[in-house]
Design an enzyme around this catalytic site. Structure first.
Site, mmCIF file in Angstrom:
data_model
loop_
_atom_site.group_PDB
_atom_site.id
_atom_site.type_symbol
_atom_site.label_atom_id
_atom_site.label_comp_id
_atom_site.label_asym_id
_atom_site.label_seq_id
_atom_site.Cartn_x
_atom_site.Cartn_y
_atom_site.Cartn_z
ATOM 1 N N ARG A 125 1.447 3.737 3.304
ATOM 2 C CA ARG A 125 0.521 4.068 2.230
ATOM 3 C C ARG A 125 1.140 3.676 0.894
ATOM 4 O O ARG A 125 2.316 3.941 0.631
ATOM 5 C CB ARG A 125 0.193 5.565 2.232
ATOM 6 C CG ARG A 125 -0.707 5.989 3.382
ATOM 7 C CD ARG A 125 -2.112 5.419 3.225
ATOM 8 N NE ARG A 125 -3.004 5.820 4.317
ATOM 9 C CZ ARG A 125 -3.182 5.137 5.430
ATOM 10 N NH1 ARG A 125 -2.507 4.001 5.625
ATOM 11 N NH2 ARG A 125 -4.018 5.560 6.359
ATOM 12 N N GLU B 227 -5.712 0.310 -4.702
ATOM 13 C CA GLU B 227 -6.168 -0.879 -3.981
ATOM 14 C C GLU B 227 -7.637 -1.123 -4.320
ATOM 15 O O GLU B 227 -8.422 -0.186 -4.305
ATOM 16 C CB GLU B 227 -6.021 -0.689 -2.464
ATOM 17 C CG GLU B 227 -4.583 -0.622 -2.001
ATOM 18 C CD GLU B 227 -4.440 -0.518 -0.489
ATOM 19 O OE1 GLU B 227 -5.483 -0.531 0.209
ATOM 20 O OE2 GLU B 227 -3.314 -0.413 0.001
ATOM 21 N N HIS C 32 -3.559 -5.329 2.414
ATOM 22 C CA HIS C 32 -3.878 -4.290 3.398
ATOM 23 C C HIS C 32 -4.604 -4.887 4.614
ATOM 24 O O HIS C 32 -5.686 -4.453 5.008
ATOM 25 C CB HIS C 32 -4.741 -3.190 2.763
ATOM 26 C CG HIS C 32 -4.581 -1.864 3.465
ATOM 27 N ND1 HIS C 32 -4.736 -0.658 2.823
ATOM 28 C CD2 HIS C 32 -4.283 -1.559 4.763
ATOM 29 C CE1 HIS C 32 -4.552 0.345 3.685
ATOM 30 N NE2 HIS C 32 -4.276 -0.192 4.865
#
Length: 309
Positions: A224, A253, A272
């Site tokens: 994370r 993000e 990601h």
């Protein structure tokens, strides 16, 4: 008859698996963008957490390993079973972490820049996974897959750190709880984190902990983004204390276009993409977990990956 809402992009083979698991006890609704959960007793796939309030959902089967958005106070009905997709992502994220590891130790991010510049010069000495000491933070399915892979590739010492005590798997040379982090960081040539989000891990990688890492070490985060103080990471890279780093997750993000991280030469960023459904096998595993839990709920059996909330 219970109504099952599936918001995932399933194919006929997946529908057949879910139908078989339901044993004729459910009606299925396939809608990737539902406007509400009014009629749903069971939901398969991540939906906006706000939609759960005042719903009658009995089981929410997530397609993600992360679940933090659904455990906040007042978000999910207390009677609802919440299950994540732990076990689906080890293969894909573990391989992504391994790819990032080799990219860093072989300076591939720098050579990509040289290719763009049409520069046929070398970047100097490189490192190796073989003989390295590698610390893996987060020893669930993903961390375990990565640790097993680097050990098989000849890492001298693979150290696992986890939140609680558990039997040490054979692919780890050493295992500790997270309160031993400061003792492990100075020993590691590579630190790879797949820690979950939450208050306990918020900015756990700060100036002090990056300073504890070995001079010339490598840092990888596929857990994370919230676990990293990004200003501290920038400082550790720009100062030369860390040789290089790789991030598949950031906070926030998407990473803002004006973030200084984009311009650090020895920082490898992927958006990601370690998980998600980019590897088809990941999706197959998610559907199998969903089918198992659907059948388990209908038959009063224990659910897999249930999260208390």
């Amino acid at each position: 008859m219970l109504k099952v809402l599936c918001v995932l992009p399933v194919k006929d083979s997946h529908k057949q698996l879910l139908t078989k698991a339901a044993c004729g006890k459910c009606e299925f609704i396939y809608d990737e963008h539902p406007s509400s959960l009014d009629d749903a007793d069971i939901v398969i796939g991540n939906v906006p957490a706000a939609m759960l309030k005042d719903s009658k959902v009995r089981l929410l089967q997530l397609n993600s390993a992360g679940y933090e958005a659904y455990t906040a106070a007042g978000v999910s009905p207390k009677s609802m079973h919440l299950c994540n997709a732990k076990g689906a992502y080890g293969l894909t994220v573990g391989e992504h972490m391994l790819a990032l590891t080799f990219a860093l130790v072989r300076k591939l991010e720098l050579y990509r820049d040289k290719q763009k510049a049409k520069d046929w010069s070398d970047c100097g000495s490189v490192s190796s996974v073989e003989g390295a000491t590698i610390a893996v933070l987060g020893m669930g399915d993903i961390g375990g897959e990565y640790a097993r892979k680097v050990k098989a590739l000849g890492a001298k010492c693979v150290i696992g750190l986890r939140r609680s005590n558990a039997t040490k798997p054979e692919y780890l040379d050493e295992q500790y709880t997270m309160d031993n982090l400061e003792k492990v960081l100075p020993r590691a040539d590579i630190v790879a984190s797949v820690l979950p989000g939450g208050p306990a891990t918020a900015k756990i990688f700060n100036h002090e902990r990056f300073a504890l890492m070995k001079q010339g070490a490598y840092f990888i985060n596929c857990g994370r983004g919230s676990s990293v103080d990004q200003d501290a990471l920038e400082n550790a890279l720009q100062s030369g204390h860390l040789a290089a780093a790789a991030l598949d997750v950031t906070s926030p993000e998407p990473l803002p276009k004006d973030s200084k991280l984009w311009d650090i030469p020895n920082l490898f960023i992927t958006p990601h993409v370690a998980g998600n459904f980019f590897l088809q096998e990941t999706f197959e595993r998610i559907i199998k977990i969903a089918a198992f839990n659907l059948e388990a709920l209908l038959n009063g059996k224990a659910l897999k990956n249930e999260i208390l909330h």
